[in-house]
Structure formats: structure tokens, C-alpha cells
Design a protein around this motif. Structure first.
Motif, short mmCIF file in Angstrom:
data_model
loop_
_atom_site.label_atom_id
_atom_site.label_comp_id
_atom_site.label_asym_id
_atom_site.label_seq_id
_atom_site.Cartn_x
_atom_site.Cartn_y
_atom_site.Cartn_z
N SER A 122 3.88 -8.12 0.89
CA SER A 122 2.71 -8.13 0.57
C SER A 122 2.51 -9.77 0.21
CB SER A 122 2.31 -7.40 -0.84
OG SER A 122 2.37 -5.91 -0.50
N TRP A 123 3.36 -10.37 -0.41
CA TRP A 123 3.53 -11.83 -0.71
C TRP A 123 3.43 -12.70 0.36
CZ3 TRP A 123 6.67 -15.30 0.51
CH2 TRP A 123 6.46 -16.85 -0.13
N SER A 126 0.08 -12.32 2.06
CA SER A 126 -1.04 -12.98 1.13
C SER A 126 -1.00 -14.42 1.47
CB SER A 126 -0.85 -12.88 -0.49
OG SER A 126 0.21 -13.60 -0.77
N PHE A 133 -2.58 -11.19 -3.34
CA PHE A 133 -1.36 -10.53 -3.50
C PHE A 133 -1.72 -9.15 -3.44
CE2 PHE A 133 1.73 -8.48 -5.87
CZ PHE A 133 3.12 -8.56 -5.18
N ILE A 134 -2.34 -8.80 -4.34
CA ILE A 134 -2.80 -7.62 -4.81
C ILE A 134 -3.61 -6.70 -3.72
CG2 ILE A 134 -5.05 -8.11 -5.96
CD1 ILE A 134 -2.30 -5.74 -7.43
N THR A 135 -4.13 -7.54 -2.94
CA THR A 135 -4.83 -6.75 -1.74
C THR A 135 -3.90 -6.09 -0.93
OG1 THR A 135 -6.38 -8.73 -1.71
CG2 THR A 135 -6.22 -7.38 0.07
N TYR A 136 -2.71 -6.66 -0.72
CA TYR A 136 -1.76 -5.88 0.17
C TYR A 136 -0.91 -4.74 -0.52
CZ TYR A 136 -3.13 -9.57 3.13
OH TYR A 136 -4.16 -10.51 3.77
N VAL A 137 -0.80 -4.80 -1.90
CA VAL A 137 0.29 -3.93 -2.50
C VAL A 137 -0.13 -2.69 -2.48
CG1 VAL A 137 1.29 -3.49 -4.78
CG2 VAL A 137 1.13 -5.90 -4.02
N GLY A 138 -1.43 -2.19 -2.77
CA GLY A 138 -1.83 -0.82 -2.92
C GLY A 138 -1.42 -0.20 -1.47
#
Length: 172
Positions: A122-123, A126, A133-138
Motif C-alpha cells: 500500500s505504501w 502510494s 497510503f490509506i487509499t490502498y490499505v482497505g
């Protein structure tokens, strides 16, 4: 199988090829940053069977060769993830080898997936795409649940099979 001999090198090549086929040909691409496949299974097995250096090498070679085959440009920040999968599996191999419980396998694979796929990738995405970063975590967390189940079934099934005895006793 600690020595680097011809059989170990051949096994590395087979595991790289299996990872590429599982990832690039059999994997299901959901988006540019999400793919469902059992490709990590072969990197995990490389680490468990052959050790952390071999696991990391299989992860690295499979990612780089897979990128070339599929026409993608390698992004080295992403290559770190499969390298880490093989390295961590190799470092945790005594636990994998000792346990006969599929839940232990699932727990170890879940930890490796959390660190490498959910958090690190995720990082890296990003950084690659310039999105938060948070866009990819979920989405990666949801994907990881499916991947952990699939990879656990494959790794447990293959590792607990007679194949392991043939690999771990060859060349000694």
C-alpha cells in the motif's frame, strides 16, 4: 537442503516459473493494484523448503522476470514485497516445519501478508501513483483475506504432501 547445488538451483527455477504462471497467467487482475492469485504460495514454499536467501531470491526473480514477460516496467519498491515474503517465510520456516496445524500456517501467512501486501505494498503504490497510503490499505486488506485463505490451503497442502520429503532429502 542448505548447500547451493544443482538440485537446489533447479528447484529455485521451478518455483520461479510456478510463481510467474500463478501470478501472470492464472491470477485475476481486479485493478492496476489488486490481483488475486496463489502466486505467493511458491515464494512461501521456497523460503520454507530452501531458506530465507532462496525464498528472497525466488521472490525477486519471479517479480522481475514476470514484469518483463507481461510487459510491465519493474518498480523496485514493489519488488521488495515478494523478496520480503520469501525472506520472512524462510526465517519462520522452523515454525512451519514443526507445526501440523493449518491454523498456525494461516496465522503465519496472515502476518507475512499483513506486513508485505497490506502495509508495505500500500505504501509502495502510494509512492508509485502519488495517492494517499490509506487509499490502498482497505482494498488490499480485503484482498489479503482471500489471498491468505488460498495461500494457506496451497502451502499447507503441498508442504504436508510427499513432495516435501523428496525436496528436503534431495542432494544431502
Amino acid at each position: 537442503m542448505n548447500k547451493w547445488n544443482t538440485k537446489k538451483m533447479a528447484m529455485l527455477g521451478v518455483l520461479v516459473a510456478l510463481q510467474i504462471v500463478a501470478s501472470r497467467l492464472l491470477g485475476i487482475r481486479l485493478s492496476p493494484t489488486l490481483r488475486v492469485s496463489i502466486s505467493d504460495s511458491f515464494i512461501l514454499l521456497a523460503g520454507i523448503w530452501l531458506g530465507p536467501v532462496a525464498g528472497a531470491l525466488v521472490g525477486c526473480l519471479a517479480d522481475l522476470v514476470g514484469c518483463v514477460i507481461s510487459g510491465d516496467a519493474p518498480f523496485l519498491l514493489l519488488t521488495v514485497s515478494p523478496v520480503a515474503v520469501g525472506l520472512l517465510a524462510g526465517l519462520l520456516s522452523p515454525v512451519f516445519k514443526k507445526s501440523k496445524n493449518i491454523l498456525i500456517y494461516g496465522g503465519l501467512i496472515a502476518v507475512i501478508s499483513l506486513l508485505t501486501s497490506v502495509l508495505y505494498r500500500s505504501w509502495a503504490f502510494s509512492q508509485m501513483f502519488g495517492a494517499p497510503f490509506i487509499t490502498y490499505v482497505g482494498p488490499r486488506a480485503v484482498q489479503a483475506v482471500v489471498m491468505v485463505i488460498l495461500n494457506t490451503l496451497v502451502v499447507y497442502g503441498i508442504y504436508r504432501s510427499p513432495v516435501t520429503a523428496m525436496i528436503e532429502t534431495s542432494g544431502e
